[in-house]
Design an enzyme around this catalytic site. Structure first.
Site, PDB file in Angstrom:
ATOM      1  CB  CYS A  15      -0.972  -0.001   1.176  1.00 51.29           C
ATOM      2  SG  CYS A  15      -0.191  -0.221   2.785  1.00 51.29           S
ATOM      3  CG  HIS A  73      -4.205   0.909   4.553  1.00 58.38           C
ATOM      4  ND1 HIS A  73      -3.800   0.222   3.434  1.00 58.38           N
ATOM      5  CD2 HIS A  73      -5.224   1.726   4.165  1.00 58.38           C
ATOM      6  CE1 HIS A  73      -4.558   0.597   2.404  1.00 58.38           C
ATOM      7  NE2 HIS A  73      -5.414   1.512   2.822  1.00 58.38           N
ATOM      8  CG  ASN A  85      -7.966   3.266   0.730  1.00 58.00           C
ATOM      9  OD1 ASN A  85      -7.131   2.377   0.600  1.00 58.00           O
ATOM     10  ND2 ASN A  85      -8.587   3.494   1.876  1.00 58.00           N
TER      11      ASN A  85
END
Length: 357
Positions: A12, A117, A132
């Protein structure tokens, strides 16, 4: 058309950077190379005074900049942005950058982190978007929703970093440099395809809806039965407590003696989020000085470190140290903080850990 990488493994951090920059600028290999450079620099710093017990402990802990699953530290992301695009990544918990969360619409982009994250908010052609990697499509945000999102994230203890500098324009769709599906036409949202591949430990969106009190996600959807919204009294109490902590921090910071250029005790403090801060103290400084320094660091990150107990503990395996204190600098054992750095074994260097109690 926006560039929007979706989740692969625990990458991520890589997706966040590329989504922010609106193009496939960084690979996992490039970010890993930066992580290894940072690791080498940190080892060199720790070994400056030889293989001390602290240095040995640090080396045995392994990399602090890339996890085995590919998750990268904020230092890696910051270095990548600086080297590749001359951008800086600034922590909004620092008082110098709190204007960014007060008027987020005046900025160009934010990077957000919690529970390993990463994702970003970016202004593209005058419009704000949430990008995202665990979601199928970018989400457009009005300026009001942007402000509500930022307030929501702060209330739910996300780390918010503002990106300063000139962000590059979006790269046009080009299958020769990245998969065609990495670009999405926002007028034609793509179908869900990553629900089963989302990062297992990715943090969920905060459930507290700023300004409305509704236990819904931003963008709609009902509460899933998690933590309820904060009441107005709870929010007021939190704000009052944090303002008192900041006032105490200013008082303690004014009491800190000048930092010596060399010699004395070189103390590296590992904060609760894993970030490290370092300072030198003259060897006859008391441990109260160290406590005051740590309180200042905690207050600078009060949005993240707010604790109902507001009590903390400094610990070290070698030299052995366990010292509890409150956010205003009051130690649990007043006699212990009267010891000097030298008496406590912190000269010439030591590594201290901070944890909430």
């Amino acid at each position: 058309v926006l560039y929007h990488e979706r989740q692969e493994a625990a990458l991520c951090g890589q997706h966040c950077l590329n989504n922010l920059l609106q193009g496939p600028y960084f690979s996992s290999a490039q970010l890993s190379s930066i992580a290894l450079e940072l690791d080498a620099a940190e080892r060199q710093l720790m070994l400056a005074e030889g293989m001390t017990p602290e240095a040995e402990q640090f080396i045995r802990a392994g990399s602090n900049n890339v996890a085995d699953d590919g998750n990268f530290s904020v230092q890696v992301l910051a270095q990548a942005l600086k080297r590749g695009h001359g951008l800086s990544l600034e922590d909004t918990r620092n008082s110098a950058y709190r204007d960014a969360v007060a008027r987020p619409e005046k900025e160009q982009g934010f990077i957000l982190n919690r529970h390993s994250h990463w994702y970003c908010l970016r202004k593209v052609h005058g419009d704000w978007w949430r990008l995202n990697s665990t979601e199928d499509n970018p989400e457009k945000l009005s300026e009001f929703t942007l402000g509500a999102t930022i307030a929501n994230l702060i209330a739910d203890s996300w780390h918010i970093f503002v990106v300063r500098g000139t962000l590059p324009p979006p790269i046009s769709r080009d299958a020769s440099i990245a998969p065609y599906e990495n670009w999405v036409d926002t007028s034609k949202p793509r179908a869900s395809s990553i629900a089963d591949f989302a990062q297992p430990n990715a943090a969920k969106e905060p459930k507290f809806q700023a300004f409305t009190g509704a236990g819904q996600k931003l963008g709609g959807g009902g509460s899933d039965g998690g933590a309820g919204p904060m009441s107005e009294d709870e929010q007021l109490a939190l704000a009052l407590a944090l303002s008192q902590e900041v006032a105490a921090s200013h008082r303690l910071e004014a009491q800190l003696p000048a930092e010596p250029a060399s010699g004395g005790a070189r103390v590296q403090v590992r904060m609760p989020d894993g970030q490290r801060v370092q300072r030198r103290f003259v060897e006859d400084s008391t441990l109260q000085t160290l406590v005051n320094f740590v309180c200042v660091q905690l207050a600078a990150k009060s949005g993240q470190y707010h604790s109902a107990s507001r009590r903390w503990q400094l610990t070290s395996q070698y030299p052995p140290l366990k010292l509890s204190f409150s956010s205003d600098g009051t130690a649990g054992d007043s006699s212990q903080v009267l010891r000097t750095m030298k008496d406590a074994g912190l000269v010439p260097s030591a590594q201290i850990f901070v944890a909430a109690v």
